[in-house]
Design a protein around this motif. Sequence first.
Motif, mmCIF file in Angstrom:
data_model
loop_
_atom_site.group_PDB
_atom_site.id
_atom_site.type_symbol
_atom_site.label_atom_id
_atom_site.label_comp_id
_atom_site.label_asym_id
_atom_site.label_seq_id
_atom_site.Cartn_x
_atom_site.Cartn_y
_atom_site.Cartn_z
ATOM 1 N N MET A 1 0.873 -1.341 0.259
ATOM 2 C CA MET A 1 -0.099 -0.477 0.011
ATOM 3 C C MET A 1 0.644 1.369 0.229
ATOM 4 N N ARG A 2 0.634 2.318 -0.799
ATOM 5 C CA ARG A 2 0.831 3.213 -0.892
ATOM 6 C C ARG A 2 1.146 4.634 0.146
ATOM 7 N N ARG A 3 1.555 5.050 0.935
ATOM 8 C CA ARG A 3 2.091 6.297 1.852
ATOM 9 C C ARG A 3 1.608 7.162 1.391
ATOM 10 N N ASN A 4 0.941 7.796 1.538
ATOM 11 C CA ASN A 4 0.920 9.331 1.435
ATOM 12 C C ASN A 4 1.303 10.054 2.406
ATOM 13 N N THR A 5 2.211 10.642 2.547
ATOM 14 C CA THR A 5 3.274 11.827 3.141
ATOM 15 C C THR A 5 2.990 12.856 3.314
ATOM 16 N N THR A 6 3.006 13.811 3.735
ATOM 17 C CA THR A 6 2.643 15.000 3.585
ATOM 18 C C THR A 6 3.443 15.934 4.984
ATOM 19 N N ASN A 7 4.250 16.758 4.140
ATOM 20 C CA ASN A 7 4.915 16.976 5.677
ATOM 21 C C ASN A 7 4.265 18.514 5.492
ATOM 22 N N ILE A 8 3.665 18.779 6.539
ATOM 23 C CA ILE A 8 3.130 20.384 7.249
ATOM 24 C C ILE A 8 4.548 21.211 8.320
ATOM 25 N N SER A 9 4.754 22.562 7.401
ATOM 26 C CA SER A 9 5.467 23.454 8.331
ATOM 27 C C SER A 9 4.847 24.246 9.184
ATOM 28 N N LEU A 10 5.970 24.484 10.028
ATOM 29 C CA LEU A 10 5.269 25.170 11.224
ATOM 30 C C LEU A 10 5.894 26.492 11.411
ATOM 31 N N MET A 11 6.589 26.528 10.248
ATOM 32 C CA MET A 11 7.190 28.035 10.268
ATOM 33 C C MET A 11 6.094 29.082 9.010
ATOM 34 N N SER A 12 5.938 29.893 9.862
ATOM 35 C CA SER A 12 4.756 31.109 9.003
ATOM 36 C C SER A 12 5.595 31.771 7.896
ATOM 37 N N LEU A 13 4.937 32.301 7.279
ATOM 38 C CA LEU A 13 4.890 32.639 6.469
ATOM 39 C C LEU A 13 5.729 33.987 6.581
ATOM 40 N N SER A 14 5.768 35.379 7.762
ATOM 41 C CA SER A 14 6.200 36.361 7.739
ATOM 42 C C SER A 14 7.790 35.782 7.653
ATOM 43 N N LYS A 15 7.581 34.514 9.032
ATOM 44 C CA LYS A 15 9.088 34.123 9.196
ATOM 45 C C LYS A 15 10.169 33.774 7.965
ATOM 46 N N ALA A 16 9.291 32.890 7.054
ATOM 47 C CA ALA A 16 10.035 32.796 5.896
ATOM 48 C C ALA A 16 10.153 33.830 5.465
ATOM 49 N N GLN A 17 9.193 34.732 4.790
ATOM 50 C CA GLN A 17 9.594 35.836 4.367
ATOM 51 C C GLN A 17 11.322 36.802 5.034
ATOM 52 N N ASP A 18 11.026 36.673 6.281
ATOM 53 C CA ASP A 18 12.068 37.419 6.856
ATOM 54 C C ASP A 18 13.368 36.451 6.407
ATOM 55 N N THR A 19 13.174 35.278 7.050
ATOM 56 C CA THR A 19 14.564 34.120 6.586
ATOM 57 C C THR A 19 15.229 34.388 5.028
ATOM 58 N N ILE A 20 13.378 34.780 3.993
ATOM 59 C CA ILE A 20 14.638 34.553 2.798
ATOM 60 C C ILE A 20 15.594 35.752 3.016
ATOM 61 N N SER A 21 14.629 36.694 2.635
ATOM 62 C CA SER A 21 15.206 38.477 2.749
ATOM 63 C C SER A 21 17.024 38.642 3.128
ATOM 64 N N GLN A 22 16.958 38.415 4.405
ATOM 65 C CA GLN A 22 17.845 38.312 5.529
ATOM 66 C C GLN A 22 19.394 36.783 4.310
ATOM 67 N N ASN A 23 19.034 36.197 4.037
ATOM 68 C CA ASN A 23 19.867 35.130 3.339
ATOM 69 C C ASN A 23 20.463 35.663 2.677
ATOM 70 N N LEU A 24 19.507 36.101 1.924
ATOM 71 C CA LEU A 24 20.194 36.938 0.638
ATOM 72 C C LEU A 24 20.777 37.961 0.229
ATOM 73 N N ARG A 25 20.108 39.162 2.004
ATOM 74 C CA ARG A 25 21.025 40.025 2.141
ATOM 75 C C ARG A 25 22.172 39.960 2.663
ATOM 76 N N GLU A 26 22.471 38.668 3.546
ATOM 77 C CA GLU A 26 23.681 37.702 3.786
ATOM 78 C C GLU A 26 24.157 37.406 2.837
ATOM 79 N N LYS A 27 23.953 37.178 0.914
ATOM 80 C CA LYS A 27 24.737 36.540 0.290
ATOM 81 C C LYS A 27 25.272 37.754 -0.719
ATOM 82 N N ARG A 28 23.918 38.804 -0.362
ATOM 83 C CA ARG A 28 25.024 40.415 -1.049
ATOM 84 C C ARG A 28 26.264 40.819 -0.243
ATOM 85 N N LEU A 29 25.936 40.950 0.810
ATOM 86 C CA LEU A 29 26.602 41.707 1.516
ATOM 87 C C LEU A 29 28.541 40.643 1.684
#
Length: 108
Positions: A1-29
Motif C-alpha cells: 500500500m502506498r503511503r501518502n505522506t505530507t510534511n506540514i511546516s510550522l514556520m509562518s509565512l512572515s518568518k519564511a519571508q524574513d529568513t529568505i530576505s535576510q539570507n539573500l542580504r547576507e549573500k549580497r554582503l
Amino acid sequence: MRRNTTNISLMSLSKAQDTISQNLREKRLQMNLTQQGLAVRSGVPLATLRKFEQKGVISLESLLKLLMVLGMLDSFVRSLEIPEESFASIDEVIARNRAAIRKRGRKN
C-alpha cells in the motif's frame, strides 16, 4: 500500500519571508555588493530590493533575478523538485502503474 505522506511546516509565512530576505542580504554582503550594485546587475529596481530586504516582499520574477545574480538560482530550483517515489514492494510498483495519473486537482 502506498503511503501518502505530507510534511506540514510550522514556520509562518512572515518568518519564511524574513529568513529568505535576510539570507539573500547576507549573500549580497558576502559578495561585497551594495544594494545599488545588485539592483543594476539584476535589473530589479533599487526600491524593490530595499523593500525586499526590509519587509521580505517581492515578486517571483524579481526574486529569481536576484537569485541568478547571487548564484543561487540553480539550488533554489532544485529545492523545489518533487522527490521520486520509493516503493516497499513490487506490488506497490504494479499498483502505481495501474493507477491513473492525475492531471488536475480534485474539486472541493
